[in-house]
Design a protein around this motif. Structure first.
Motif, PDB file in Angstrom:
ATOM      1  N   THR A   1    -136.091  55.993 -22.531  1.00 46.03           N
ATOM      2  CA  THR A   1    -135.070  56.176 -21.504  1.00 46.03           C
ATOM      3  C   THR A   1    -133.795  55.438 -21.857  1.00 46.03           C
ATOM      4  N   ASN A   2    -133.929  54.358 -22.604  1.00 47.91           N
ATOM      5  CA  ASN A   2    -132.722  53.614 -23.002  1.00 47.91           C
ATOM      6  C   ASN A   2    -131.878  54.445 -23.956  1.00 47.91           C
ATOM      7  N   LEU A   3    -132.562  55.132 -24.865  1.00 44.54           N
ATOM      8  CA  LEU A   3    -131.843  55.940 -25.829  1.00 44.54           C
ATOM      9  C   LEU A   3    -131.164  57.130 -25.130  1.00 44.54           C
ATOM     10  N   ILE A   4    -131.883  57.733 -24.216  1.00 47.54           N
ATOM     11  CA  ILE A   4    -131.313  58.845 -23.461  1.00 47.54           C
ATOM     12  C   ILE A   4    -130.131  58.353 -22.626  1.00 47.54           C
ATOM     13  N   ALA A   5    -130.288  57.222 -22.019  1.00 45.97           N
ATOM     14  CA  ALA A   5    -129.202  56.646 -21.228  1.00 45.97           C
ATOM     15  C   ALA A   5    -128.010  56.334 -22.117  1.00 45.97           C
ATOM     16  N   PHE A   6    -128.288  55.823 -23.330  1.00 43.43           N
ATOM     17  CA  PHE A   6    -127.214  55.496 -24.263  1.00 43.43           C
ATOM     18  C   PHE A   6    -126.482  56.768 -24.682  1.00 43.43           C
ATOM     19  N   ILE A   7    -127.246  57.824 -24.993  1.00 39.23           N
ATOM     20  CA  ILE A   7    -126.636  59.086 -25.419  1.00 39.23           C
ATOM     21  C   ILE A   7    -125.833  59.683 -24.272  1.00 39.23           C
ATOM     22  N   VAL A   8    -126.423  59.694 -23.062  1.00 36.97           N
ATOM     23  CA  VAL A   8    -125.700  60.218 -21.904  1.00 36.97           C
ATOM     24  C   VAL A   8    -124.441  59.395 -21.666  1.00 36.97           C
ATOM     25  N   GLY A   9    -124.550  58.076 -21.795  1.00 34.59           N
ATOM     26  CA  GLY A   9    -123.378  57.204 -21.600  1.00 34.59           C
ATOM     27  C   GLY A   9    -122.318  57.478 -22.642  1.00 34.59           C
ATOM     28  N   ALA A  10    -122.755  57.685 -23.917  1.00 31.87           N
ATOM     29  CA  ALA A  10    -121.803  57.966 -24.988  1.00 31.87           C
ATOM     30  C   ALA A  10    -121.120  59.306 -24.750  1.00 31.87           C
TER      31      ALA A  10
ATOM     32  N   LEU B   1    -120.711  60.817 -21.857  1.00 33.54           N
ATOM     33  CA  LEU B   1    -119.802  60.654 -20.711  1.00 33.54           C
ATOM     34  C   LEU B   1    -118.537  59.893 -21.113  1.00 33.54           C
ATOM     35  N   ALA B   2    -118.701  58.860 -21.955  1.00 34.40           N
ATOM     36  CA  ALA B   2    -117.539  58.090 -22.417  1.00 34.40           C
ATOM     37  C   ALA B   2    -116.641  58.983 -23.262  1.00 34.40           C
ATOM     38  N   GLY B   3    -117.276  59.788 -24.137  1.00 32.79           N
ATOM     39  CA  GLY B   3    -116.491  60.701 -24.976  1.00 32.79           C
ATOM     40  C   GLY B   3    -115.757  61.726 -24.137  1.00 32.79           C
ATOM     41  N   LEU B   4    -116.430  62.300 -23.159  1.00 31.18           N
ATOM     42  CA  LEU B   4    -115.778  63.261 -22.270  1.00 31.18           C
ATOM     43  C   LEU B   4    -114.645  62.609 -21.483  1.00 31.18           C
ATOM     44  N   GLY B   5    -114.897  61.390 -21.019  1.00 31.23           N
ATOM     45  CA  GLY B   5    -113.861  60.670 -20.272  1.00 31.23           C
ATOM     46  C   GLY B   5    -112.658  60.382 -21.159  1.00 31.23           C
ATOM     47  N   SER B   6    -112.943  59.938 -22.399  1.00 31.19           N
ATOM     48  CA  SER B   6    -111.858  59.655 -23.338  1.00 31.19           C
ATOM     49  C   SER B   6    -111.096  60.937 -23.665  1.00 31.19           C
ATOM     50  N   TRP B   7    -111.829  62.046 -23.892  1.00 35.18           N
ATOM     51  CA  TRP B   7    -111.185  63.315 -24.210  1.00 35.18           C
ATOM     52  C   TRP B   7    -110.335  63.807 -23.042  1.00 35.18           C
ATOM     53  N   THR B   8    -110.860  63.673 -21.824  1.00 37.61           N
ATOM     54  CA  THR B   8    -110.122  64.077 -20.625  1.00 37.61           C
ATOM     55  C   THR B   8    -108.876  63.217 -20.458  1.00 37.61           C
ATOM     56  N   PHE B   9    -109.008  61.885 -20.708  1.00 37.88           N
ATOM     57  CA  PHE B   9    -107.859  60.981 -20.602  1.00 37.88           C
ATOM     58  C   PHE B   9    -106.784  61.361 -21.618  1.00 37.88           C
ATOM     59  N   GLN B  10    -107.178  61.614 -22.889  1.00 37.80           N
ATOM     60  CA  GLN B  10    -106.219  61.993 -23.931  1.00 37.80           C
ATOM     61  C   GLN B  10    -105.542  63.326 -23.593  1.00 37.80           C
TER      62      GLN B  10
END
Length: 153
Positions: free
Chosen positions: A3-12, A14-23
């Motif tokens: 679950t940690n790995l899945i959470a990490f991937i989901v977090g990554a 989401l962070a990538g999508l957030g960064s892409w949306t911000f850019q």
């Protein structure tokens, strides 16, 4: 998978999508600023061109009105000169009729007066001719000095 790995991937993700949306939002804002600056520059250029056109039109209309006023004044002067010339012609014809029966002394006195008047008119005519030549020279200078567009030959 843990679950940690899945959470990490989901977090990554989401962070990538957030960064892409911000850019994407930041780039859209930059494009909007550039378009606004361009629109403002175009509006300023249009306003300046319109102001220059108004100034040219105002000068043109002023020159036309001044020319019409001068033309009317010249027409009045010509009419006045014509009336004066007619009056002098009538006066001269009357004098010629009276001279036909006048004594010799009066005719001689009249001839001397006419000669003096003729000399005075001749001097005035020469002065007028010099002024007219000066005006004609000024007009020619203005015509020759006026900016000309280059010819496409």
């Amino acid at each position: 998978m843990s679950t940690n790995l899945i959470a990490f991937i989901v977090g990554a993700v989401l962070a990538g999508l957030g960064s892409w949306t911000f850019q994407d939002t930041r780039r859209a804002a930059e494009v909007s600023e550039i378009r606004l600056a361009q629109a403002t520059a175009e509006a300023d250029a249009r306003e300046k061109a319109l102001a220059e056109e108004r100034a040219i039109t105002t000068r043109y209309e002023g020159a036309l009105n001044a020319a019409r006023t001068r033309e009317a004044a010249l027409r009045r002067d010509v009419d006045s000169a014509r009336a004066e010339s007619d009056r002098l012609r009538d006066q001269n014809a009357d004098a010629a009729r009276r001279l036909a029966s006048a004594p010799a002394g009066a005719v001689l006195e009249y001839a001397l007066a006419v000669n003096q008047l003729f000399d005075q008119c001749q001097r005035e005519y020469q002065g007028l001719a010099a002024k007219a030549d000066g005006h004609a020279s000024d007009v020619l200078t203005l015509i020759e000095a006026w900016p000309k567009l280059p010819s496409n030959k």
